[in-house]
Design an enzyme around this catalytic site. Structure first.
Site, PDB file in Angstrom:
ATOM      1  N   HIS A   1     -26.658  39.920  21.635  1.00  0.00           N
ATOM      2  CA  HIS A   1     -25.758  38.875  21.905  1.00  0.00           C
ATOM      3  C   HIS A   1     -26.223  37.672  20.992  1.00  0.00           C
ATOM      4  CE1 HIS A   1     -24.247  35.050  24.067  1.00  0.00           C
ATOM      5  NE2 HIS A   1     -23.258  35.491  23.480  1.00  0.00           N
ATOM      6  N   SER A   2     -25.340  37.097  20.097  1.00  0.00           N
ATOM      7  CA  SER A   2     -25.691  35.777  19.454  1.00  0.00           C
ATOM      8  C   SER A   2     -26.964  35.840  18.360  1.00  0.00           C
ATOM      9  CB  SER A   2     -25.983  34.765  20.642  1.00  0.00           C
ATOM     10  OG  SER A   2     -26.273  33.393  19.622  1.00  0.00           O
ATOM     11  N   MET A   3     -28.112  35.525  18.522  1.00  0.00           N
ATOM     12  CA  MET A   3     -29.265  35.197  17.675  1.00  0.00           C
ATOM     13  C   MET A   3     -29.951  36.695  17.964  1.00  0.00           C
ATOM     14  SD  MET A   3     -29.328  33.026  15.663  1.00  0.00           S
ATOM     15  CE  MET A   3     -31.134  32.821  15.047  1.00  0.00           C
TER      16      MET A   3
END
Length: 912
Positions: free
Chosen positions: A150-152
């Site tokens: 998720h995300s980074m």
């Protein structure tokens, strides 16, 4: 524009995922060397209820999946995936099941501080080795781990492949959720941009080595204002068959935009992901299949085009239509059929021979949303029934209220009939429809309105025919700065109940479709804007597909939406706002120095901002350089000077730069700079007014620039910067400067009052004295010019000039503190693990700033006015502002360097 991005998006259509039993997180013991090297990080195994109890001895038999949280994310965000996968495993009696692991990154701010990204990547590598060791003695031990990031966390997963000792075969499936793959959202330090460059360059240069890794990137759409979806599309690789990027609004059975956090718990997306996981299992190895073609087929099935059938790797090409169903021949070009409590099944056969000459396509729809086959193509027929049929249901596409299939007759020359199967329906009510048509009769072109029409003009088209499908092609809609509102007004001949109409905005060059379901008759409103601009080698047109009711007319009205155009500017360029704001303040600072040199007085910040901060002073030069970089000879000279590429040129190559955007951003920066100046002046006045009641009036004292005490302060803060965190030292010197500026402001007002009270106006009434006192306190510009002595007037005027200069420097310095704040927050969160921030993006800059500001806070304009360097110091801010806009838009960490250089010249003016 900010309002459009932050608030004016579609409502949240995601359902929440719930756990049926209490979630538990079992901490996995790591090797001592790994635990000692990464004390802040941990590895957990998700479980709930009996499943969690069974796994406490770590005798795992499932398929390993590793979840990586993103910026400030929690390892507990794995629970939605883990819980839904557990329920799915129960449905198949644990024939296959998945073990979900999750990494605790201590909720680090890796989107704002890139110094720990490499450390996180190496820790994930160690976790993969630990996870695979848990399965060593199993019957079907896995050789790889699937990763969900998720995300980074998705970027960290991609970075695994850049490690020297990492074996690519350790991961064969990577799913990222709202991950900014292209560039960082806020490039606040060099480590972040270098990390991105290394990862993306490796994926482009080593594309051949990545063919065995299947990657899916899911973006959140317009609800996600933290990571715009254009950043979540994987860089265009030479190998297109192993990577897939989609927006959640286009994912079948989800059709919903998600915000940055809800993408990890959105039930519709979680279900699609878990279904894909189970379809990816190889029955022989009971692990995720090693066949990259099958992996891409499964992902396309669940995330791109769902045919409303269960996934089959090799579906049977032909089938025999048997049974006691009644056969009915339909010879017309248009057919609808409603089913309700039908006890007997039927086959409706459409002979194609009579239609091939008159029509080019056949379109069929079915509102029964089950997963059984329903449309076939007959290869040979007799008078009564079809003997052999091809299952055309795999050509269908699932929509929110119906499943549809569109066939081009020329693509099926061997078919003699189209057959629709209607099974017995006890208690079920649904409708079917088919029609033959010429493509030209159902395709219309609608030119979009110009950007500068500001919504005052519109494009309209009336769809008169009563068909089941229309295709409206939107001409000249291909840039990200275009934004429109599309109104679809439906009128029907009768008031009977109808199925809802479905409107789909289809973007052919990327999977970012959006779907709207509307009642009929009604007036529906659709927002049309792009996440990705049209590639230069693509000539296709965006389409508005209207899946309509047969006896209704539709009017399509399209208008430019100025609000959403501004929203697109904010969405794509909000990260550059600090550069434009600081550039305006720096131009104002240079103007104040120039005015001081010519008149001996320091002008007010707001007055100088209006006079000096003009976009035509900075923008034309940057535009000329970008234009010249299109020529090889200029590019060679530029590279020979080792100059970095101009950020505007990079944005233009990514089709993210468009006309007038820089002017709009500059004017926005001017507005923010103006109000920040007003805020500082007002705050100091209020603070000074408060202090006037607490201190006795005293005369202003001339400060020495350097004293042994201040020298010790410089050395102490330099040591703090070197041994702990540079941003911490910067914050301390900033607060010290703020206190000193407030103290100077108090002295200015106190001295002003003092001189008024002791002037030749003592004969005036106390009311007049009170009035003068109020006036003296109201503004730093109100210098008393009564019967004071010339020396006192000069002293007070000098103090006011100095105060104005300090306000501007404080304004500049505030933005340096804000840009360095993320590394300070990261350091404070990890203080229990390490006192020294390593690497520190602002350590060297902080040491220089400490020395500069320790001198400047004690300086006055009297030393600067007589300096030989004042002429240079007054002219330097302009080229620095140009350089800041040229090289700082995509590299915010360069902004403090330009400001520091300008302040360094100011310090030199105090001595030379």
């Amino acid at each position: 524009g900010v309002r459009d991005v932050m608030f004016l998006y579609e409502e949240n259509r995601c359902s929440m995922t719930y756990m049926y039993e209490y979630p538990e997180y079992l901490k996995i013991k790591l090797p001592k060397k790994t635990a000692r090297r990464y004390p802040a990080y941990e590895l957990y195994l998700y479980g709930e209820g009996n499943y969690a109890e069974e796994n406490k001895n770590l005798l795992l038999t499932g398929i390993p999946v590793l979840f990586l949280p993103g910026n400030a994310g929690s390892y507990k965000q794995v629970r939605s995936l883990g819980s839904v996968a557990l329920r799915k495993a129960e449905d198949v009696d644990f024939k296959y099941h998945f073990n979900f692991f999750s990494v605790n990154f201590n909720e680090e701010l890796v989107a704002l501080y890139g110094g720990s990204l490499q450390r996180q990547t190496k820790f994930v590598h160690e976790c993969i080795k630990v996870i695979l060791k848990l399965y060593r003695d199993r019957e079907f031990p896995p050789s790889s781990v699937a990763i969900v990031g998720h995300s980074m966390g998705g970027l960290v997963a991609r970075a695994l492949l850049t490690l020297k000792n990492f074996k690519p075969e350790l991961i064969n499936l990577l799913i990222t959720q709202a991950t900014p793959h292209v560039a960082p959202v806020m490039p606040l330090d060099r480590y972040l941009t270098d990390f991105y460059t290394a990862v993306n360059n490796h994926w482009i240069l080593k594309a051949q080595d990545l063919r065995n890794l299947t990657t899916l990137s899911v973006a959140g759409g317009f609800r996600d204002y933290q990571v715009r979806s254009g950043l979540a599309f994987l860089p265009r690789l030479s190998q297109h068959d192993s990577a897939l990027s989609v927006v959640s609004s286009a994912v079948p059975r989800a059709w919903a935009s998600t915000d940055h956090l809800s993408i990890v718990w959105c039930k519709e997306l979680i279900l699609a992901t878990v279904r894909a996981f189970f379809d990816l299992v190889d029955e022989n190895t009971r692990q995720i299949t090693e066949d990259p073609k099958k992996r891409m087929s499964v992902l396309n099935h669940h995330f791109v085009r769902h045919p409303a059938k269960m996934f089959e790797e090799n579906p049977e090409a032909f089938t025999d239509l048997t049974g006691t169903f009644m056969w009915i021949t339909v010879k017309g070009s248009k057919w609808t059929y409603s089913v309700y409590n039908d006890l007997y099944g039927k086959y409706f056969a459409f002979p194609l021979a009579s239609h091939r000459k008159s029509y080019s396509h056949v379109y069929c729809e079915n509102s029964m949303l089950d997963t059984s086959s329903w449309i076939y193509g007959c290869m040979n027929t007799n008078s009564s029934m079809c003997l052999k049929a091809a299952d055309l249901s795999w050509r269908a596409e699932l929509l929110p209220t119906t499943k549809v299939v569109m066939l081009k007759l020329l693509d099926y020359p061997s078919l003699s009939h189209i057959v629709i199967q209607v099974p017995p329906a006890v208690g079920n009510k649904y409708t079917l429809g088919c029609e033959f048509f010429k493509e030209d009769s159902r395709t219309v072109q609608l030119p979009v309105t110009h950007l500068f029409s500001f919504g005052l003009s519109s494009s309209k088209i009336l769809l008169n025919s009563t068909g089941l499908f229309y295709n409206v092609q939107l001409q000249h809609f291909n840039q990200i700065y275009q934004a429109f509102k599309i109104y679809i007004d439906s009128h029907c001949q009768s008031l009977k109940e109808r199925k809802p109409s479905v409107y789909r905005l289809h973007i052919p060059w990327s999977y970012e479709d959006s779907i709207t379901v509307a009642k009929v008759p009604s007036l529906a409103e659709i927002s049309a804007k792009l996440h990705i601009a049209q590639p230069h080698n693509d000539s296709s047109l965006p389409e508005l597909n209207i899946y309509s009711s047969p006896d209704c007319q539709y009017e399509v009205i399209l208008k430019t939406s100025l609000l959403q155009v501004l929203g697109q500017i904010v969405r794509f360029h909000a990260g550059a706002f600090p550069v434009y704001i600081v550039s305006n303040i720096l131009l104002t600072y240079g103007g104040q120095l120039s005015t001081m040199r010519s008149t001996g007085l320091c002008s007010d910040f707001s007055v100088e901002l209006v006079r000096t901060a003009k976009p035509y002073k900075v923008e034309p030069l940057i535009s000329i350089v970008v234009f010249l970089q299109g020529f090889n000879w200029f590019r060679e000279i530029w590279e020979s000077l080792s100059l970095p590429e101009v950020d505007a040129a990079v944005l233009s190559s990514q089709d993210a730069w468009f006309p007038l955007v820089s002017l709009i951003l500059f004017l926005f920066g001017t507005g923010i700079a103006y109000w920040s100046g007003v805020f500082f002046s007002t705050s100091l006045r209020l603070f000074s007014s408060f202090w006037l009641t607490l201190i006795r009036p005293t005369e202003l004292q001339k400060d020495k620039l350097i004293t042994p005490r201040r020298l010790c302060g410089m050395v102490s803060l330099a040591l703090v910067s070197w041994t702990t965190c540079g941003a911490f030292a910067v914050l301390i010197i900033y607060l010290q400067y703020l206190f000193k500026g407030s103290y100077k402001s108090v002295h200015v007002f106190v001295t002003s009052v003092f001189h008024f009270q002791n002037s030749g106006h003592s004969k005036k009434t106390s009311q007049n004295s009170s009035t003068h006192t109020v006036k003296a306190q109201s503004s730093v510009d109100s210098i008393p010019e009564a019967t004071q002595s010339p020396s006192n007037s000069r002293t007070l005027a000098e103090a006011v000039n100095s105060l104005k200069m300090h306000i501007t420097i404080l304004n500049l310095f505030t933005w340096i503190v804000l840009l360095n704040l993320p590394s300070l927050i990261y350091w404070l969160k990890n203080l229990r693990y390490n006192v020294r921030l390593d690497p520190d993006p602002c350590r060297s800059t902080a040491i220089i700033l400490v020395c500069i500001l320790e001198i400047l806070m004690n300086s006055s304009t009297s030393e600067v006015k007589s300096s030989k360097l004042l002429k240079i110091a007054a002219k330097v801010p302009l080229p620095l502002s140009v350089a800041m806009l040229a090289f700082g838009r995509m590299h915010l960490y360069r902004v403090p360097h330009f400001v520091t250089f300008s302040l360094l010249l100011h310090v030199l003016c105090c001595f030379v």
